[in-house]
Motif scaffolding. Structure first.
Motif, short mmCIF file in Angstrom:
data_model
loop_
_atom_site.label_atom_id
_atom_site.label_comp_id
_atom_site.label_asym_id
_atom_site.label_seq_id
_atom_site.Cartn_x
_atom_site.Cartn_y
_atom_site.Cartn_z
N PRO A 274 2.41 -3.36 6.45
CA PRO A 274 2.76 -2.21 7.29
C PRO A 274 2.35 -2.47 8.74
N GLU A 275 3.02 -1.82 9.62
CA GLU A 275 2.65 -1.86 11.03
C GLU A 275 1.28 -1.18 11.19
N LEU A 276 0.39 -1.80 11.95
CA LEU A 276 -0.95 -1.21 12.08
C LEU A 276 -0.92 0.06 12.92
N GLU B 93 -5.50 2.89 15.70
CA GLU B 93 -6.92 2.78 15.36
C GLU B 93 -7.22 1.51 14.58
N GLN B 94 -6.34 1.19 13.64
CA GLN B 94 -6.55 -0.04 12.87
C GLN B 94 -6.52 -1.26 13.79
N ALA B 95 -5.54 -1.28 14.71
CA ALA B 95 -5.42 -2.42 15.61
C ALA B 95 -6.67 -2.56 16.48
N THR C 9 -11.54 9.31 5.00
CA THR C 9 -10.80 9.02 3.76
C THR C 9 -9.32 9.03 4.09
N GLY C 10 -8.63 7.96 3.71
CA GLY C 10 -7.20 7.88 3.98
C GLY C 10 -6.86 7.39 5.37
N SER C 11 -7.86 6.87 6.10
CA SER C 11 -7.58 6.37 7.45
C SER C 11 -7.04 4.94 7.41
N GLY C 12 -7.02 4.34 6.23
CA GLY C 12 -6.45 2.99 6.13
C GLY C 12 -7.48 1.89 6.25
N LYS C 13 -8.66 2.10 5.70
CA LYS C 13 -9.70 1.07 5.75
C LYS C 13 -9.27 -0.18 4.97
N THR C 14 -8.60 0.04 3.83
CA THR C 14 -8.22 -1.11 3.01
C THR C 14 -7.29 -2.05 3.78
N GLU C 15 -6.38 -1.48 4.55
CA GLU C 15 -5.49 -2.32 5.36
C GLU C 15 -6.30 -3.13 6.37
N ALA D 153 -5.13 -4.61 -7.06
CA ALA D 153 -3.68 -4.81 -7.01
C ALA D 153 -3.23 -5.05 -5.57
N ARG D 154 -3.81 -4.31 -4.63
CA ARG D 154 -3.39 -4.48 -3.23
C ARG D 154 -3.78 -5.85 -2.69
N PHE D 155 -4.95 -6.36 -3.08
CA PHE D 155 -5.34 -7.70 -2.63
C PHE D 155 -4.45 -8.77 -3.25
N HIS E 203 -9.56 6.32 -5.12
CA HIS E 203 -8.15 6.34 -5.54
C HIS E 203 -7.23 6.85 -4.43
N ASP E 204 -6.08 6.23 -4.36
CA ASP E 204 -5.08 6.67 -3.37
C ASP E 204 -4.04 7.53 -4.09
N PHE E 205 -4.42 8.76 -4.45
CA PHE E 205 -3.49 9.70 -5.09
C PHE E 205 -2.58 10.27 -4.01
N ARG E 206 -1.34 10.53 -4.38
CA ARG E 206 -0.38 10.93 -3.34
C ARG E 206 -0.02 12.41 -3.34
N ARG E 207 -0.24 13.12 -4.45
CA ARG E 207 0.30 14.48 -4.51
C ARG E 207 -0.76 15.53 -4.79
N GLY F 64 -4.33 15.51 -0.02
CA GLY F 64 -3.53 15.40 1.20
C GLY F 64 -3.39 14.00 1.75
N ARG F 65 -3.40 12.98 0.89
CA ARG F 65 -3.38 11.60 1.40
C ARG F 65 -2.00 11.17 1.85
N ASP F 66 -0.97 11.86 1.35
CA ASP F 66 0.38 11.52 1.78
C ASP F 66 0.80 12.57 2.81
P1 ADP Z 1 -8.93 4.50 2.94
O1 ADP Z 1 -9.36 3.26 2.21
O2 ADP Z 1 -9.41 4.55 4.35
O3 ADP Z 1 -9.23 5.78 2.19
P2 ADP Z 1 -6.32 3.49 2.41
O4 ADP Z 1 -6.55 2.11 2.88
O5 ADP Z 1 -6.23 3.73 0.94
O6 ADP Z 1 -7.37 4.47 3.07
O7 ADP Z 1 -4.98 4.01 3.12
C1 ADP Z 1 -4.42 5.26 2.84
C2 ADP Z 1 -2.92 5.11 2.65
O8 ADP Z 1 -2.31 4.72 3.85
C3 ADP Z 1 -2.55 4.08 1.62
O9 ADP Z 1 -1.50 4.57 0.84
C4 ADP Z 1 -2.09 2.90 2.44
O10 ADP Z 1 -1.12 2.14 1.75
C5 ADP Z 1 -1.51 3.57 3.65
N1 ADP Z 1 -1.61 2.75 4.87
C6 ADP Z 1 -2.71 2.11 5.32
N2 ADP Z 1 -2.46 1.50 6.49
C7 ADP Z 1 -1.17 1.77 6.78
C8 ADP Z 1 -0.31 1.44 7.88
N3 ADP Z 1 -0.76 0.70 8.91
N4 ADP Z 1 0.95 1.90 7.84
C9 ADP Z 1 1.39 2.65 6.81
N5 ADP Z 1 0.65 2.99 5.77
C10 ADP Z 1 -0.63 2.57 5.73
#
Ligand code: ADP
Ligand code: ZN
Ligand code: ZN
Length: 701
Positions: free
Chosen positions: A139-141, A144-146, A165-171, A203-205, A505-509, A545-547
């Protein structure tokens, strides 16, 4: 020409035997080589520490036994690894042999020379299939991630990634790993609290790196694996085939000769601290390890600790400037964090388990096709079974605790010693048939919600589906994954569970999360209880509210409900604002006033004995005998006290707290005190003592 290596052997924690023993060998052996050597009547695995061309002065040549075998073909463990286990043994007050050999896979210890040769041959024969690097989709960063990644690239200190939570730390971890892996052969260590609970992360790694580096490049290391699997992962890491090691706390000891990045995800999680043997903190060792790696940058490799609710220790280190704090406050896609709804149970109908306003909020969510999580940190149907006629209770005969009633298999089970019996039909003491559950666990809430929602319909007209996720429902292999899949696919509307459901967990709904009984933690005597409660509730809230797009389409803000009898409690007041920095500042101020960690330093000595008297006598005698020891004046020794659950499996347990304003004073005192503890074991008053252990930086007091 004979050679005299000194070899680290598996000596017991308090044996008093020196760290390494001298042996004789016909060949020169590099430090870090693995050898099989005689020890007493056995042949054991040992690690060469160093060696000399001359026989040790104090031994005649005949006294020195010979090395039986060398694990041929295995590169030696490197100096940095030896340094890590030495530090861990010293800091956590254990023998070097115990820590160093304990850090190697058990399967390695059981192999004789021929078996080892076969195993190694098998490992090296597994040539990974020819691999064409494929392009990967990323995904495009976000901005904040960049920014965080740019800062990380130049960081000179350990980084605390404070990301909502949900800020995209895993990315961020994935990208940081990707850039570290550009160095040929580089390796990355990623630690998670409980890998089985968050299969999504693995799975993501894999999804990201297997196309780039091939399927053999990502390996796992955790206690759920068989000894053979663990050995396989360990060898891959040690021999450099594995480029990414994903593991639990034990992975901090993996041999990674080319380590270039360490990530500690959810760094606040208490499971990073081992609770038996050498009671090490994998998070703290990760910092040490990273700082002592020599590479092209000089000394030190990047280390990232990530959390939405950092531990107070790590936060303090950042405040002091020892760690560099990087902040990602915004959720991915601009989604909002849930709104807090404190539900004052003093104003709810008596006996309500799920108060009416919460119930109707859940119904609304379900009717709109959203999902709800219900958190209750207590598994089973009821924590106690009781007879109203004679006051019999389901106590465990072996422990000072009640056995929990599990309705699904009609058992009474002790969660401490495992003692399990069928539920009696009648009171075992008076024969009364009317024995009743007291209190509620997840099973009962699941049952209760099923009844409450019997007439509610999903948008598709179907009945509401309530499921439960806890240590019982996930015991069978694959069942956790099946339950997570059911939630992700929308089969489940309401999930009831223990803290397991609050993990990353990255729950969506999920539109609503509810904690229905958090109050017990408010008044716990442990000074870390507020920190743990705050983290648990923030993390649980973080599942909602993660999605952002889904939440926006719903048009209703997501919510975190907390049922409490104490809505004005300070912890809840700060939670309402999602203001972790304020919470941390308040905790630090309180701890500073009381000299508590991280502003003071602690160790516990825990003693197990046949009687409580013996356990306490051992501790108090050892404390009295510490008078006059070096650094005694710099520490406070408290009187021995029984543990909260004093007896487990018929063993009485007590502990003694040691405190000091200075970490190094505490360390030096503990070193000096070791031999006193060892001697005190044989005091007549301590008769019945089974074992004792020092716990440095304990996670609960
Ligand atoms: P955290 O670990 O901070 O709780 P996640 O890494 O699980 O957050 O990210 C939350 C959601 O956002 C995930 O579904 C992930 O796939 C998505 N995500 C992360 N970075 C990006 C990005 N740069 N663009 C689009 N979606 C992203
Ligand atoms: Zn009775
Ligand atoms: Zn028990």
């Amino acid at each position: 020409m004979p050679y005299w290596p000194s070899v680290i052997v598996p000596t017991p924690a308090h044996s008093g035997v020196g760290a390494a023993l001298s042996y004789r060998s016909e060949q020169t052996l590099a430090p870090g080589s693995l050898v099989r050597v005689p020890l007493g009547q056995r042949t054991v695995l040992g690690i060469v520490q160093d060696g000399a061309d001359n026989a040790p002065a104090n031994l005649s040549e005949a006294q020195t036994k010979s090395v039986h075998a060398v694990l041929a073909g295995l590169p030696p463990l490197n100096v940095e690894w030896l340094q890590l286990v030495q530090f861990a043994a010293r800091y956590y007050q254990r023998s070097l042999g115990e820590v160093a050999l304990g850090a190697l896979p058990a399967a390695l210890k059981d192999l004789d020379e021929a078996q080892w040769a076969r195993r190694l041959k098998k490992h090296t024969a597994q040539k990974p299939p020819a691999h064409e690097p494929q392009t990967i989709r990323r995904p495009e960063l976000s901005a904040e991630q960049a920014q965080v990644l740019a800062d990380l690239a130049h960081a000179k200190q350990p980084v605390l990634l404070f990301g909502a939570t949900g800020s995209g730390k895993t990315e961020v971890y994935l990208r940081a790993a990707e850039s570290a892996l550009q160095t040929p052969g580089a390796q990355v260590l990623v630690m998670v609290p409980e890998i089985n609970l968050t299969p999504q992360l693995e799975a993501r790694f894999r999804e990201r790196f297997e196309p780039l580096l091939g399927p053999a490049a990502v390996v796992c290391l955790h206690s759920g694996m068989t000894p053979a699997q663990r050995l396989g992962s360990w060898l891959s890491a040690h021999m450099g085939q594995a480029r990414i090691v994903l593991g639990t706390r034990m992975a901090v000891f993996a041999s990674l000769p080319n380590l270039r990045l360490i990530v500690v995800d959810e760094e606040h999680d208490p499971s990073y601290k081992s609770q038996d043997g050498a009671r090490y903190s994998a998070r703290d060792l990760a910092i040490y390890r990273a700082q002592h790696i020599t590479n092209e940058r000089g000394l030190g490799c990047p280390v990232v600790l990530g959390s939405a609710t950092p531990s107070i220790e790590s936060w303090h280190a950042a405040e002091q400037g020892r760690y560099q704090r990087l902040h990602m406050p915004t959720r991915m896609g601009g989604g909002a964090l849930p709104q807090w709804r404190l539900l004052d149970m003093n104003h709810q109908p008596k006996g309500a388990v799920i108060a009416p306003p919460l119930l109707s909020a859940m119904q609304d969510r379900i009717a709109r096709g959203e999902q709800c999580l219900v958190l209750l940190n207590r598994r089973g149907y009821a924590p106690v079974l009781s007879c109203h006629a004679c006051d019999w209770k389901s106590s465990c005969p072996n422990c000072s605790a009640y056995r929990v009633f599990h309705k699904f298999d009609r058992t009474l089970r002790c969660h401490h010693c495992g003692f399990t019996e069928r539920v009696p039909r009648a009171c075992p003491d008076c024969g009364n048939l009317d024995i009743a559950p007291v209190g509620r666990g997840t099973e009962q809430i699941e049952e209760h919600l099923n009844a409450l929602f019997a007439d509610v319909r999903r948008p598709d007209g179907g009945p509401v589906r309530v499921a439960r996720m806890d240590a019982d429902s996930t015991r069978l292999k694959g069942s956790l994954q099946a339950q997570l899949d059911a939630l992700h696919s929308g089969e489940v509307d309401v999930l009831v569970g223990t803290q397991m459901i609050a993990k990353g967990h990255d729950f969506r709904r999920i539109g609503l999360v509810a904690s229905i009984n958090a109050d017990a933690a408010l008044f716990a005597s442990d000074y870390k209880a507020p920190e743990r409660l705050f983290a648990l509730l923030m993390q649980a809230a973080g599942r909602a509210g993660r999605d952002a797009a889904f939440a926006a389409a719903q048009g209703v803000a997501c919510e975190m409900w907390v049922q409490t009898w104490h809505p004005t409690h300070a912890v809840f007041q700060v939670l309402k604002t999602h203001d972790y920095p304020r919470f941390a500042a308040e905790q630090l101020a309180e701890r500073a006033a009381a000299g508590m960690p991280p502003l003071g330093h602690q160790a516990l000595v825990r003693a197990d004995a046949r009687t409580q008297d013996a356990a306490q006598a051992f501790l108090n005698l050892a404390a009295a005998a510490a008078d006059g020891l070096p650094h005694r004046s710099g520490v406070t020794l408290y009187p021995a006290v029984p543990l909260t659950i004093q007896r487990v499996a018929n063993v009485e347990r007590a502990q003694l707290l040691v405190e000091s304003a200075s970490r190094s004073t505490l360390q030096r005192f503990l070193h000096a005190w070791q031999s006193t503890l060892l001697h005190t074991r044989s005091a007549p008053q301590a008769k019945g003592l089974l074992r004792y252990a020092v716990d440095v930086d304990p996670v609960s007091v």
